[in-house]
Write a protein that holds these residues in place. Sequence first.
Motif, PDB file in Angstrom:
ATOM      1  N   ARG A 184     -10.672  16.148  -5.842  1.00  0.00           N
ATOM      2  CA  ARG A 184     -10.977  15.696  -4.479  1.00  0.00           C
ATOM      3  C   ARG A 184     -10.145  14.500  -4.019  1.00  0.00           C
ATOM      4  O   ARG A 184     -10.172  14.173  -2.840  1.00  0.00           O
ATOM      5  N   GLY A 185      -9.492  13.820  -4.950  1.00  0.00           N
ATOM      6  CA  GLY A 185      -8.622  12.795  -4.409  1.00  0.00           C
ATOM      7  C   GLY A 185      -8.424  11.556  -5.259  1.00  0.00           C
ATOM      8  O   GLY A 185      -9.380  10.900  -5.665  1.00  0.00           O
ATOM      9  N   ALA A 186      -7.152  11.240  -5.503  1.00  0.00           N
ATOM     10  CA  ALA A 186      -6.757   9.998  -6.163  1.00  0.00           C
ATOM     11  C   ALA A 186      -6.277   9.019  -5.106  1.00  0.00           C
ATOM     12  O   ALA A 186      -5.925   9.404  -3.981  1.00  0.00           O
ATOM     13  N   THR A 187      -6.274   7.741  -5.472  1.00  0.00           N
ATOM     14  CA  THR A 187      -5.761   6.747  -4.534  1.00  0.00           C
ATOM     15  C   THR A 187      -5.335   5.494  -5.279  1.00  0.00           C
ATOM     16  O   THR A 187      -5.810   5.210  -6.385  1.00  0.00           O
ATOM     17  N   ASN A 188      -4.437   4.759  -4.689  1.00  0.00           N
ATOM     18  CA  ASN A 188      -4.107   3.407  -5.120  1.00  0.00           C
ATOM     19  C   ASN A 188      -4.595   2.480  -4.009  1.00  0.00           C
ATOM     20  O   ASN A 188      -3.950   2.322  -2.981  1.00  0.00           O
ATOM     21  N   ALA A 189      -5.775   1.905  -4.226  1.00  0.00           N
ATOM     22  CA  ALA A 189      -6.402   1.060  -3.208  1.00  0.00           C
ATOM     23  C   ALA A 189      -6.134  -0.414  -3.445  1.00  0.00           C
ATOM     24  O   ALA A 189      -6.747  -1.270  -2.788  1.00  0.00           O
ATOM     25  N   THR A 190      -5.234  -0.735  -4.358  1.00  0.00           N
ATOM     26  CA  THR A 190      -4.949  -2.130  -4.679  1.00  0.00           C
ATOM     27  C   THR A 190      -4.543  -2.898  -3.426  1.00  0.00           C
ATOM     28  O   THR A 190      -3.681  -2.460  -2.663  1.00  0.00           O
ATOM     29  N   GLY A 191      -5.175  -4.041  -3.224  1.00  0.00           N
ATOM     30  CA  GLY A 191      -4.883  -4.893  -2.073  1.00  0.00           C
ATOM     31  C   GLY A 191      -5.653  -4.543  -0.824  1.00  0.00           C
ATOM     32  O   GLY A 191      -5.578  -5.277   0.168  1.00  0.00           O
ATOM     33  N   LEU A 192      -6.413  -3.452  -0.852  1.00  0.00           N
ATOM     34  CA  LEU A 192      -7.174  -3.049   0.325  1.00  0.00           C
ATOM     35  C   LEU A 192      -8.367  -3.976   0.515  1.00  0.00           C
ATOM     36  O   LEU A 192      -9.015  -4.382  -0.450  1.00  0.00           O
ATOM     37  N   GLU A 193      -8.682  -4.311   1.734  1.00  0.00           N
ATOM     38  CA  GLU A 193      -9.795  -5.212   1.990  1.00  0.00           C
ATOM     39  C   GLU A 193     -11.121  -4.505   1.750  1.00  0.00           C
ATOM     40  O   GLU A 193     -11.236  -3.280   1.826  1.00  0.00           O
ATOM     41  N   GLN A 194     -12.141  -5.310   1.424  1.00  0.00           N
ATOM     42  CA  GLN A 194     -13.452  -4.780   1.107  1.00  0.00           C
ATOM     43  C   GLN A 194     -14.005  -3.945   2.265  1.00  0.00           C
ATOM     44  O   GLN A 194     -13.993  -4.362   3.426  1.00  0.00           O
ATOM     45  N   GLY A 195     -14.492  -2.741   1.929  1.00  0.00           N
ATOM     46  CA  GLY A 195     -15.102  -1.869   2.913  1.00  0.00           C
ATOM     47  C   GLY A 195     -14.160  -0.865   3.531  1.00  0.00           C
ATOM     48  O   GLY A 195     -14.613   0.112   4.132  1.00  0.00           O
ATOM     49  N   ALA A 196     -12.848  -1.080   3.396  1.00  0.00           N
ATOM     50  CA  ALA A 196     -11.883  -0.138   3.966  1.00  0.00           C
ATOM     51  C   ALA A 196     -11.733   1.059   3.034  1.00  0.00           C
ATOM     52  O   ALA A 196     -11.586   0.903   1.823  1.00  0.00           O
ATOM     53  N   ARG A 197     -11.781   2.250   3.585  1.00  0.00           N
ATOM     54  CA  ARG A 197     -11.656   3.462   2.775  1.00  0.00           C
ATOM     55  C   ARG A 197     -10.189   3.862   2.704  1.00  0.00           C
ATOM     56  O   ARG A 197      -9.528   4.045   3.722  1.00  0.00           O
ATOM     57  N   PRO A 198      -9.652   4.043   1.494  1.00  0.00           N
ATOM     58  CA  PRO A 198      -8.230   4.374   1.364  1.00  0.00           C
ATOM     59  C   PRO A 198      -7.954   5.845   1.650  1.00  0.00           C
ATOM     60  O   PRO A 198      -8.861   6.686   1.647  1.00  0.00           O
ATOM     61  N   ALA A 199      -6.697   6.153   1.884  1.00  0.00           N
ATOM     62  CA  ALA A 199      -6.275   7.544   2.001  1.00  0.00           C
ATOM     63  C   ALA A 199      -6.301   8.182   0.612  1.00  0.00           C
ATOM     64  O   ALA A 199      -5.924   7.549  -0.379  1.00  0.00           O
ATOM     65  N   LEU A 200      -6.759   9.425   0.542  1.00  0.00           N
ATOM     66  CA  LEU A 200      -6.880  10.128  -0.730  1.00  0.00           C
ATOM     67  C   LEU A 200      -5.823  11.222  -0.853  1.00  0.00           C
ATOM     68  O   LEU A 200      -5.482  11.876   0.131  1.00  0.00           O
ATOM     69  N   ILE A 201      -5.324  11.386  -2.067  1.00  0.00           N
ATOM     70  CA  ILE A 201      -4.374  12.459  -2.364  1.00  0.00           C
ATOM     71  C   ILE A 201      -5.095  13.460  -3.251  1.00  0.00           C
ATOM     72  O   ILE A 201      -5.363  13.202  -4.425  1.00  0.00           O
TER      73      ILE A 201
END
Length: 369
Positions: A289-306
């Motif tokens: 369903r999806g991997a992501t590199n969310a490093t540096g993303l602010e709290q609560g923001a949903r990252p894009a998934l691959i």
Amino acid sequence: MTGPRLTLRQWVGWTGFALVFVLVAAILVWRGDILKAGLDPQIPFQTYTPPPPPDYATPAAWALRDARTDDAGPASVFFVHSTTYDGGREWNGPIADPDADAYLNRVVLPNYAGPFARIGAISAPLYRQASLYTRMTLRDDAREARAFAYGDIVAAFDVWLAAHPDGPLALAGVEQGGELLERLARERIAGEPALRRRLVAVYLMDVVVPTAGLSPAVPACVTRNQTGCIVAWSPVAFDNDGAARGRLRRALVWNERGQLVELGDRAALCVNPVTGSTNTQPVEARHHRGATNATGLEQGARPALIAREVATECRDGLLRYTQPNLESFRETGSWSDRRKARPYNLFYGDIEADVEARLALWLRDQPPT
């Protein structure tokens, strides 16, 4: 006919060059051992004075305290982070260490607490974590330092629980944090029927857990149509048999006396996060369903998934997986950072879907009010 003899200056120059070459080669060969030795506190744990304890009644003792997004569900999430403190003079890291906190906020929370943001409010205690060095040795001192951290987690859990007296609960931990939660689930939750009824699931990411050590009251999640259970896995690449053997050989698990002992020949638990089950059949990447590199993303923001990138299989108690050939999922950072939890999450979308499904089941099964 012989060539011209070297002058004294030339002898000194060539000798110096050879010494530098040997020194550089030695550093390249033994660099890991040299850096590892630099993290050794060089003091027995029995005579060591740990840093002052955190006060969980204060916001300063929490990395997250009931953090929630606008569309979050009704659950309360207790999240225990992985190792972020390198070590050196301390067996256990102090609260509010700048470097450790920076890694926690930049890497660990976005990648590993993030998948739980949609089900409710997340709280993540700071604690006197065992240093990175304690995970590189099987010495008794290191085991005692790792066991010491459990006291802080119990204290934080009691404060958190008092602030959340009702409603669904989910527990999640990564690496060291997952090991501590496994013990907490067995010693605290398993024996309290009221807590068990509130439990959606316990997520132990990157953790070796002996199946025989689980309490029947909080068992493994055999299928996704189950609540009040444990989802645990320890990932190793499909083609890295050496790493798989090493991980099981060096794994430390809790015994009934709260001590860390070798896993030995006991079977380890693998719940595949893609299927939410203990099924050992290979799972094709199309189900991912999806991997992501969310490093540096602010709290609560949903990252894009691959999605549809990672094939998986539970084999011999470990989660075998295929590594995406993408720049975002390559190891980066310092020597010590590359020995911590990965700066990306290959199963972000799978964890997110799993906990949402189990929460929906939990809510469906509640008696009408």
